[in-house]
Design a protein around this motif. Sequence first.
Motif, short mmCIF file in Angstrom:
data_model
loop_
_atom_site.label_atom_id
_atom_site.label_comp_id
_atom_site.label_asym_id
_atom_site.label_seq_id
_atom_site.Cartn_x
_atom_site.Cartn_y
_atom_site.Cartn_z
N SER A 106 7.71 -1.63 -13.25
CA SER A 106 6.76 -2.63 -12.77
C SER A 106 6.02 -2.08 -11.56
O SER A 106 6.50 -1.16 -10.88
CB SER A 106 7.47 -3.93 -12.42
N VAL A 107 4.85 -2.62 -11.28
CA VAL A 107 3.99 -2.07 -10.24
C VAL A 107 3.92 -3.01 -9.05
O VAL A 107 3.68 -4.21 -9.20
CB VAL A 107 2.56 -1.82 -10.78
N HIS A 108 4.15 -2.46 -7.88
CA HIS A 108 3.93 -3.19 -6.63
C HIS A 108 2.63 -2.69 -6.03
O HIS A 108 2.46 -1.50 -5.79
CB HIS A 108 5.06 -2.95 -5.64
N ALA A 109 1.68 -3.60 -5.78
CA ALA A 109 0.40 -3.24 -5.16
C ALA A 109 0.21 -4.08 -3.90
O ALA A 109 0.59 -5.26 -3.86
CB ALA A 109 -0.75 -3.49 -6.13
N SER A 110 -0.38 -3.46 -2.87
CA SER A 110 -0.51 -4.16 -1.60
C SER A 110 -1.73 -3.66 -0.83
O SER A 110 -2.09 -2.49 -0.90
CB SER A 110 0.75 -3.91 -0.74
N GLY A 125 -7.65 -1.83 -8.20
CA GLY A 125 -7.90 -0.41 -8.38
C GLY A 125 -6.65 0.45 -8.27
O GLY A 125 -6.41 1.33 -9.10
N VAL A 126 -5.84 0.19 -7.23
CA VAL A 126 -4.62 1.01 -7.08
C VAL A 126 -3.60 0.66 -8.15
O VAL A 126 -2.86 1.53 -8.63
CB VAL A 126 -4.02 0.87 -5.66
N ARG A 127 -3.55 -0.61 -8.56
CA ARG A 127 -2.64 -1.00 -9.64
C ARG A 127 -3.04 -0.29 -10.95
O ARG A 127 -2.17 0.23 -11.67
CB ARG A 127 -2.67 -2.52 -9.83
N ALA A 128 -4.33 -0.26 -11.24
CA ALA A 128 -4.79 0.39 -12.47
C ALA A 128 -4.44 1.87 -12.47
O ALA A 128 -4.11 2.44 -13.53
CB ALA A 128 -6.30 0.20 -12.62
N ALA A 129 -4.48 2.50 -11.31
CA ALA A 129 -4.15 3.93 -11.24
C ALA A 129 -2.69 4.18 -11.58
O ALA A 129 -2.37 5.11 -12.33
CB ALA A 129 -4.47 4.45 -9.84
N VAL A 130 -1.80 3.36 -11.03
CA VAL A 130 -0.38 3.52 -11.35
C VAL A 130 -0.13 3.20 -12.83
O VAL A 130 0.62 3.92 -13.51
CB VAL A 130 0.49 2.62 -10.45
N GLU A 131 -0.75 2.15 -13.33
CA GLU A 131 -0.54 1.76 -14.72
C GLU A 131 -1.04 2.82 -15.69
O GLU A 131 -0.53 2.94 -16.82
CB GLU A 131 -1.22 0.42 -14.98
#
Length: 301
Positions: free
Chosen positions: A292-296, A25-31
Amino acid sequence: MRPRIIVHGGAWTIPAERRQEHLDGVRAAVEAAWPLLEQGADALDAVQAAVNVMEADPTFDAGRGAVLNADGQIELDAAIMDGRTLNYGGVAGVRRFMTPVDIARKVLETEFCLLIADGAERFARECGLPEVDPRELLTDRELELYQKLCSREGYCTHDAFKPVPQGTVGAVAMDVRGNIAAATSTGGTPCKKPGRVGDSPLCGAGTYADNETGGASATGFGEGIIRTLMTRSACDCLRGHDAMQAARMGIELLHRRVQGHAGLIMLDNRGEYGFYHNTDHMAFAYARHDGSVHASVHMAE
């Protein structure tokens, strides 16, 4: 200047079986927001787009997937702030709109700062924003939680901190012109008193942005965040500290003064990220310099 964006998806104890949902979910928001920033979009547009993604995602306590209050209703709060002008828009107690941050953005464009409940919904209709049946916001997960928690005699929402999701969502961004914006959206706390307003829609509490310092979005129990004006306090710390230090100082202030628990994401006016939480976990993601996206799902120290 290279743009920046960081988002969060709540701070609480995230069970292992739900961590992938939060990462996705948080990755999709940044993307969703990063390409807009690269194309020259305003920071306001970017944080609004990022929060929209998470409001529509039933993983989080915002929009679809929000918790129920003690009357079994969903009441949504949201805010957005422009660090260039200090213009602010907030809404509280919204029941019939899936993406309340969109209403907040419209409020920001008026002479007002905060609209609530029926007045906020009437304003949204006047702006032509799409209305939904409140049942579209409800998930089986939150209905089961409501039935479980609200059946407890003497139940207090703060008792649920450990086992219950607190998936407020937020975003902070810097555009190519160096302007900073922040936005936050939430359904609040499970079985909250009807009409309760948390920190998310209040300027300097759950949401703050100022080009002179930076921007911040908070997640956690709102009463303590309100009492310490945590995001404004953390942004003030940026005058003498880096973003990671300032985020930590904001959370430490909250805990020292009111024994509060929360998470905080930040972005300073040099484009550096900061994050800190004193809950078991916080879900967040950010765009690196190369896009690039960092998600954690980060664990507390």
